[in-house]
Design an enzyme around this catalytic site. Sequence first.
Site, PDB file in Angstrom:
ATOM      1  NE  ARG A  15     -85.945  77.583  40.755  1.00  9.95           N
ATOM      2  CZ  ARG A  15     -85.875  76.463  40.055  1.00  9.95           C
ATOM      3  NH1 ARG A  15     -85.498  75.327  40.632  1.00  9.95           N
ATOM      4  NH2 ARG A  15     -86.175  76.439  38.775  1.00  9.95           N
ATOM      5  CG  ASP A  34     -86.849  71.929  41.025  1.00  5.82           C
ATOM      6  OD1 ASP A  34     -86.469  72.564  40.033  1.00  5.82           O
ATOM      7  OD2 ASP A  34     -87.150  70.722  40.987  1.00  5.82           O
ATOM      8  CD  GLU A  87     -88.809  75.034  37.684  1.00  2.00           C
ATOM      9  OE1 GLU A  87     -88.493  74.873  36.497  1.00  2.00           O
ATOM     10  OE2 GLU A  87     -88.472  74.261  38.593  1.00  2.00           O
ATOM     11  CG  HIS A  95     -86.034  81.759  28.974  1.00  6.00           C
ATOM     12  ND1 HIS A  95     -86.422  80.599  28.314  1.00  6.00           N
ATOM     13  CD2 HIS A  95     -84.716  81.911  28.723  1.00  6.00           C
ATOM     14  CE1 HIS A  95     -85.369  80.079  27.697  1.00  6.00           C
ATOM     15  NE2 HIS A  95     -84.327  80.853  27.937  1.00  6.00           N
TER      16      HIS A  95
END
Length: 606
Positions: free
Chosen positions: A260, A262, A297, A326
Amino acid sequence: MRRVHSMPFGAEITSEGVRFALWAPTAREVRLVLDDAELPLNADSDGWYRVVSADARPGSRYGYRIDDTLTVPDPASRFQPDDVHGLSLVVDPRSYDWSDTSWRGRPWEETVLYEVHVGTATPEGTYAGLMNKLDRLRDLGVTAIELMPIGEFPGRRNWGYDGVLPYAPDAAYGSPEDLKRLVDRAHELGLMVFLDVVYNHFGPSGNYLHAYAKTFFTERHPTPWGAGINVDGEGSPVVRDFFFHNALYWLEEFHIDGLRFDAVHAIMDDGSPHFIEELANRIRQAISDRHVHLVLENEANQARWLNRDDNRKPKLHTAQWADDIHNSWHALLTGENEGYYEDYANRPLEHLGRALAEGFAYQGDPSPHKDGVIRGEPSGHLPPSAFVAFLQNHDQVGNRAFGERLAHLIPPERLALAQAIFLLSPQIPLLFMGEEWAASSPFQFFVDFESEPDLAKAVRDGRRGEFKRFKAFTDPEMSQKIPDPTDRTTFERSRIDWSETDRSPHREVLSQTRHLLDLRRTEIVPLLKSEYRGSHYKVSPDNALDVTWTFAEGSLRLLANFGNASMNEIVEVDARVLWSSPGLDVGQENLQLPPWSGIILKGQST
């Protein structure tokens, strides 16, 4: 099986001895510090200092003496027993004998991510302690653990985003071999392991690159953390390689299944190919014999990195964290409208519907929070599996002043509704550690700068200053109640307590999570593995949401009432109910939905 990633950086064991290599283009003089000796090094025309030492061996301590004034660790150190300011340790990656020789990973569509901070996930706060919890996660229905960053950071406690030595698994959690044992055991249980990596900045303590490689950074691209990483100027090929090799190092030497990346929106690149593109291409070209998943991200909502080929495989990156999903959920559930929730608070259900159906809520739309700046690209052509959805994660919990989880903020009935929709929607779900049982512990922001009191004070004051723009903290007395990130008790308070799962109400929440994940495995995953054929959604004036996703193997329909009055909805006669809120009479074609209730239906393929 022995695994090693060969690279031009760091200390590498060869048949002639240990080869040491440091890129120090702005240093005047470099000496190798090896155990109790020093050895002068000569630079080539590109700023590289290299030497092979027959005296070095696994376990040797080493560093570099820069301009006879400063001794620094290796920026590509494989292990730092004495923290970020100490000497590096020569490591032989071949000393670990892997047992997962038949492991080829798992298809992306099967992924259920479990984000975990190693230091607070268990009483031990170690790789070994986490390894002892893997059976429970497998039995829950999790298929992948995602470790928050583990690159060596200052002190003994940190979220990991202050790392400065990205090749060295932090010594606070154990040795490199302990991490490999964790990965090996996960694979034995059928679990993938993902790692969060940070390529957009270094932390504020222990980054010595400025002392000998000033061109590693650039003032042309300022970031929230200072000068940007130089990925597009003079000297940038070496800088780019430093991170490309880091990604391959974790994937090859530690047999990690996915990364992942960042905050890639903070990696500014005016050149071509863009750093993000070349990063994915280098990984795809190097590893083709197993499943490797690359997740972004990216606040910019750039769909371009997520496109699929004619075989429905990712061309570059596999998926992106779906912050829009979210943020829409959070605004809808809590009514909060400050900070970035300002972009969602005016029409949270419309934003949620669009994000669930198409991935991004902002697809080239002006952001109120950013004074009208246009954000995002069209994303409706992408399959739902191109997005990682979550109700909570380290950012969204830990960046609150008091680190409250969603279970602390809303009634359990509303949380149960959101959790069911979240886990049975076709995006890839991510649970934040303890979320599966509505853990009572907060997750708060913590650091360890005890040896640097000035820095500790700056972080403490800065943390409290962050929240002054929020109404609740305009009173200085209230801001002083924000937990001190430098206090060890803030870290200890953030540990999750696994024994809670034996007690009500946590036991019941855990049971429901297990049930939903079992439904996901049997009913949702087969849809995701078939061709995606599109979606549509509508939001009624009285706050009902209707979303349908269509696949070659069938359809999935969500009906939910987020209003304050009951409403009627028409349900297809041939659709099968996968889940419904307690008390719904689901045998009727004309379904009555009470306030804050929902149903998920599965239709046949056509």
